[in-house]
Design an enzyme around this catalytic site. Structure first.
Site, PDB file in Angstrom:
ATOM      1  N   SER A   1      -4.499  -9.162  12.455  1.00 54.77           N
ATOM      2  CA  SER A   1      -4.890  -7.754  12.556  1.00 54.77           C
ATOM      3  C   SER A   1      -5.013  -7.130  11.172  1.00 54.77           C
ATOM      4  O   SER A   1      -4.281  -7.469  10.249  1.00 54.77           O
ATOM      5  CB  SER A   1      -3.874  -6.971  13.400  1.00 54.77           C
ATOM      6  OG  SER A   1      -2.590  -7.044  12.844  1.00 54.77           O
TER       7      SER A   1
ATOM      8  N   HIS B   1       6.248  -5.339   6.718  1.00 57.01           N
ATOM      9  CA  HIS B   1       6.919  -4.235   7.405  1.00 57.01           C
ATOM     10  C   HIS B   1       7.278  -3.096   6.464  1.00 57.01           C
ATOM     11  O   HIS B   1       7.736  -2.056   6.906  1.00 57.01           O
ATOM     12  CB  HIS B   1       8.172  -4.756   8.116  1.00 57.01           C
ATOM     13  CG  HIS B   1       7.823  -5.853   9.072  1.00 57.01           C
ATOM     14  ND1 HIS B   1       8.037  -7.172   8.778  1.00 57.01           N
ATOM     15  CD2 HIS B   1       7.213  -5.828  10.270  1.00 57.01           C
ATOM     16  CE1 HIS B   1       7.585  -7.902   9.777  1.00 57.01           C
ATOM     17  NE2 HIS B   1       7.086  -7.118  10.690  1.00 57.01           N
TER      18      HIS B   1
ATOM     19  N   GLU C   1       7.192 -15.971   9.476  1.00 59.90           N
ATOM     20  CA  GLU C   1       7.783 -14.927   8.648  1.00 59.90           C
ATOM     21  C   GLU C   1       8.854 -15.568   7.780  1.00 59.90           C
ATOM     22  O   GLU C   1       9.760 -16.207   8.285  1.00 59.90           O
ATOM     23  CB  GLU C   1       8.417 -13.878   9.540  1.00 59.90           C
ATOM     24  CG  GLU C   1       9.106 -12.795   8.758  1.00 59.90           C
ATOM     25  CD  GLU C   1       9.778 -11.784   9.677  1.00 59.90           C
ATOM     26  OE1 GLU C   1       9.139 -11.353  10.643  1.00 59.90           O
ATOM     27  OE2 GLU C   1      10.924 -11.446   9.406  1.00 59.90           O
TER      28      GLU C   1
HETATM   29  N1  HCS Z   1      -2.320 -11.729  15.381  1.00 61.83           N
HETATM   30  C1  HCS Z   1      -1.285 -10.741  15.471  1.00 61.83           C
HETATM   31  C2  HCS Z   1       0.072 -11.356  15.353  1.00 61.83           C
HETATM   32  C3  HCS Z   1       1.188 -10.393  15.226  1.00 61.83           C
HETATM   33  S1  HCS Z   1       2.723 -11.099  15.525  1.00 61.83           S
HETATM   34  C4  HCS Z   1      -1.496  -9.725  14.387  1.00 61.83           C
HETATM   35  O1  HCS Z   1      -2.030 -10.078  13.351  1.00 61.83           O
HETATM   36  O2  HCS Z   1      -1.137  -8.561  14.569  1.00 61.83           O
END
Ligand code: HCS
Ligand SMILES: CN1c2c(nc(N)[nH]c2=O)NC[C@@H]1CNc1ccc(C(=O)N[C@@H](CCC(=O)N[C@@H](CCC(=O)N[C@@H](CCC(=O)O)C(=O)O)C(=O)O)C(=O)O)cc1
Ligand code: ZN
Length: 761
Positions: A431, A692, A663
């Site tokens: 995203s 984040h 992560e």
């Molecule tokens: N493809 C998603 C995974 C989030 S965990 C994104 O990029 O938001």
């Protein structure tokens, strides 16, 4: 026979808390406005519960961000790097970071989709009741009292707090936050005495950590903590509340303390009932019986709940009917869905559902039936749902035909057949920022203010922009940016039969971020392609590879409310089949790289080790069922985040994806060494920066992260990416961060030929 709930959603019927918090962060509102909204929401909750007839009403279940963070601030466990900040600035900086200051880590709350802020503690940590008489539980207790509502303040229990804390950076090896238990318990002692002084009759101490395996030392610590607190001369009565499963050996330990009540989850932990019987009950104590499911949205079977409670009557001096856990894990009010601005749920389904407010009502009904007899609630008793109402015979037949075969071709062969990319390929997780324009277009489309053509035009323009930006930045494997997705689970659920959706059913995921988990009520099937038009459009606009983006079967279940009439494993296979069909269609459309996100793989892991193998078997099987139909030349990626991966490290390899992005930015690359030890041999993209936080990471720090990664992973297996999707960030942060990331990758690439840097192309 009294009644209670263990906690309640805090967002408000119209997302008032989210809006007020974000307005405060953006400087559109001051602290006073935020405080006023917060007080209004607390009042609404207490009054709702009082009107529903709940006997014992909780307080301090509200939080501006997270209850663990509240506890850290309350006991003054504020790391030095935040000490120059005050009040709300310090509080939110601990959660979100501030200029030059990294936030605390965030991670999953047990096996839920809620995330808490991880406390840091070290040998020098000095706990104290930071605000004394103005401590949050005291303030909220007093606030309710001023409204004429007597409440039971809820605290995160000291054992759980420390078991979920992590050693501060630089803490000596071997230091465990639990070493600080005695000093933390003294702060709780002071707080309990003050609460008693303020008039509190009961206090609830949440110890969900007891639903996981605990060592003898931890059980001894539990005993010591509650012996001390229960031994205070002046204190409220204590309810030690547990949830999310069976508490096993902790039950006799708690039973042997002098706390007045024990709360047990009889939904996620049906074995708690037998365990109670095995120890001959809890004598003079009260049992808070969690018989109404606080984590799923199905109506309670009132007959079964009554019978269950009746069977417990001899096992405790008194019984309080309760929810199995806090209701913060379900949406607020079903009536919002069936009312004038709701989404019009199928009445056959709506009649089977209960959200937080309805669940409070169920607790009250069960209590009344137990006091006054079954006839007192006769009008509320419904028959069982008809069998086979939402069955899809085609899906069942296809799954039977596929059986368990989930083998894909040899990894090395796949590598040869797949795309040729530069060393340390750069990519993103999927995203890109969900801009106000994109969200507005979706809201306008939903409301019928713009038609399909206009909506698609906005999305295509956005995809073009995101592709152009990625090309300019120099990323190697591009994404279309997911502008058309409201949420990575909800988007797919809206395109699958067997799923229903809410309009107002928001549930907190972390801080001010919420999700609307879809409701998986019947057999799942895919009426038509879900992502192919967007992905192929994107691929038609660039010569670089575009990565298709799907959400995996486990995550599709973990972040939904799922039917309970068949095993999760079976439901997961149905979702996997739909994804398998989507992958086939993406391949046919020429897409060479497909990512199947499984950020929730760790989340559904049973809290006790005894259940791990069986879970991982079906979870990995479902992922493989979804992906193993792909050709050797299709590169399958997966992505995971928000987790401690230790216990699923073998499963990451067993998924058999070609590339896993995980992560690691916040957990400092420790993961890579663990993956090596576990024999993981596929490619890996350890997130090189933490998305984040609004902070833009510098080139040097990401270069350093990559060099650290190269100590554990050969260069031909290392990918370069952020640690999660970018949808929650703004372009002002994303663009410089990605430019720096690509610059860092290039710097490392340039040195790959230098002696001592492993490279195996
Ligand atoms: N493809 C998603 C995974 C989030 S965990 C994104 O990029 O938001
Ligand atoms: C990756 N994560 C996810 C988890 N769970 C999920 N189900 N999804 C995830 O992505 N768990 C772990 C992590 C962390 N979690 C999150 C969770 C939520 C967000 C987030 O950004 N949430 C948004 C809401 C997203 C959404 O559904 N958007 C809809 C509706 C948006 C909306 O409110 N529209 C307004 C009008 C819009 C306007 O005019 O601007 C309205 O309807 O009133 C959409 O985009 O269509 C949030 O805001 O909380 C991130 C990470
Ligand atoms: Zn992620």
């Amino acid at each position: 026979m009294n009644t209670t709930v263990l906690g309640y959603p805090r967002i408000g019927g119209r997302r008032e808390l989210k809006k007020a918090t974000e307005a405060y962060w953006e400087g559109r509102a001051g602290a006073a406005e935020l405080a006023e909204t917060a007080a209004g929401l607390r009042r609404e909750t207490w009054e709702t519960l009082r009107e529903a007839g709940v006997g014992l009403i909780p307080s301090n279940t509200f939080s501006l961000y997270d209850q663990m963070l509240d506890t850290s601030v309350m006991v003054d466990a504020v790391p030095d790097r935040f000490r120059h900040l005050r009040g709300l600035d310090a509080y939110f900086a601990m959660a979100r970071g501030a200029e030059g200051v990294a936030p605390l880590e965030m991670t999953k709350w047990f096996d839920t989709n809620y995330h808490y802020i991880v406390p840091e503690a070290g040998p020098g940590t000095r706990f104290r009741l930071a605000d004394g008489a103005r401590a949050k539980p005291l303030a909220e207790y007093g606030e309710a009292r001023a409204l004429g509502i007597e409440t039971r303040p809820v605290l995160v229990g000291p054992l759980t707090y420390l078991l979920l804390s992590k050693p501060e950076p630089g803490a000596p090896d071997g230091f465990r936050p639990l070493d600080l238990l005695d000093s933390l318990v003294e702060v709780y002692a002071e707080l309990l005495e003050r609460l008693a002084g303020a008039g509190a009759e009961w206090v609830q101490l949440d110890e969900p950590a007891l639903a996981a395996d605990r060592t003898p030392g931890e059980l001894a610590a539990l005993r010591r903590a509650y012996d001390r607190l229960a031994g205070l001369p002046s204190r409220p009565r204590l309810l030690v509340s547990t949830c999310f499963g069976e508490i096993g050996e902790a039950l006799p330990v708690l039973a042997a303390t002098r706390v007045e009540a024990i709360g047990l989850d009889l939904v996620a932990g049906p074995g708690n009932r037998e365990a109670l019987g095995a120890i001959g009950g809890i004598g003079a104590k009260t049992l808070v019986a969690g018989v109404v499911d606080g984590r799923n949205v199905w109506r309670a079977d009132l007959n079964a709940a009554m019978a269950g409670c009746a069977s417990l009557l001899g096992l405790a001096a008194e019984l309080v009917v309760s929810t199995s856990c806090s209701l913060m894990h379900v949406p607020l009010d079903l009536d919002a869905e069936t009312g004038p601005d709701g989404g019009g749920l199928d009445p056959r389904l709506a009649g089977r559902l209960a959200f937080a407010r309805q669940k409070a009502g169920e607790v009250v009904l069960i209590g009344r039936a137990l006091r006054e007899g079954r006839d007192a609630i006769a009008g509320h008793l419904t028959g069982p749902a008809p069998d086979g109402e939402f069955v899809n015979a085609r899906v069942r037949a296809r799954l039977d035909a596929l059986g368990d075969g989930t083998a894909r071709r040899d990894h090395a062969e796949r590598r040869r057949a797949q795309l040729d990319l530069p060393p340390l390929p750069t990519t993103t997780i999927g995203s890109f920022p969900q801009t106000a324009g994109v969200r507005r277009a979706r809201a306008d489309h939903r409301a019928g203010r713009i038609d399909d053509t206009a909506y698609e035009a906005v999305m295509r323009t956005e995809i073009d922009r995101v592709l152009a930006l990625q090309e300019d930045i120099g990323l190697d494997v591009l994404v279309h940016g997911e502008p058309e997705r409201n949420d990575m689970v909800q988007y797919f659920a809206e395109r699958l039969d067997g799923y229903a959706h809410t309009v107002h059913g928001w549930v907190q995921s972390y801080g001010s971020r919420y999700v609307r988990p879809p409701i998986l009520f019947g057999d799942v099937s895919r009426p038509e392609p879900m992502t192919v038009p967007w992905t192929t459009y994107a691929q038609s606009r660039t010569t670089r590879p575009v990565k298709g983006m799907l959400t995996g079967p486990v995550t599709m279940l973990a972040w939904s409310f799922v039917r309970t009439d068949q095993p999760l494993a079976e439901t997961a296979r149905q979702v996997a089949l739909a994804l398998r069909e989507e992958i086939r269609d993406l391949e046919a459309a020429g897409i060479r790289v497909i990512q199947v996100d499984e950020p929730a793989l760790r989340e559904l892991l049973p809290l006790r080790r005894a259940g791990h193998a069986a879970y991982l078997d079906w979870a990995v099987g479902a992922f493989r069922l979804a992906t193993c139909g792909a050709a050797a030349s299709t590169q399958i990626h997966t992505h995971m985040c928000y987790s401690e991966f230790g216990e699923i490290i073998d499963a990451i390899g067993a998924l058999d994806a070609d590339v896993a992005s995980v992560e690691a930015a916040r957990s400092r690359m420790e993961l890579l060494a663990d993956l090596n030890t576990a024999g993981y041999r596929q490619s890996i993209g350890p997130g090189v920066y933490d998305i984040h936080s609004p902070r833009v990471p510098g080139v040097a720090e990401m270069e350093e992260a990559l060099r650290r990664a190269l100590r554990a992973v050969d260069a031909d297996r290392l990918w370069v990416n952020p640690d999660c999707g970018l949808k929650t960030r703004a372009y002002g942060e994303v663009e410089p961060a990605l430019r720096n990331m690509v610059a860092a990758a290039r710097r490392v690439r340039e040195t790959l030929e230098e002696p001592g840097v492993p490279r195996k192309f």
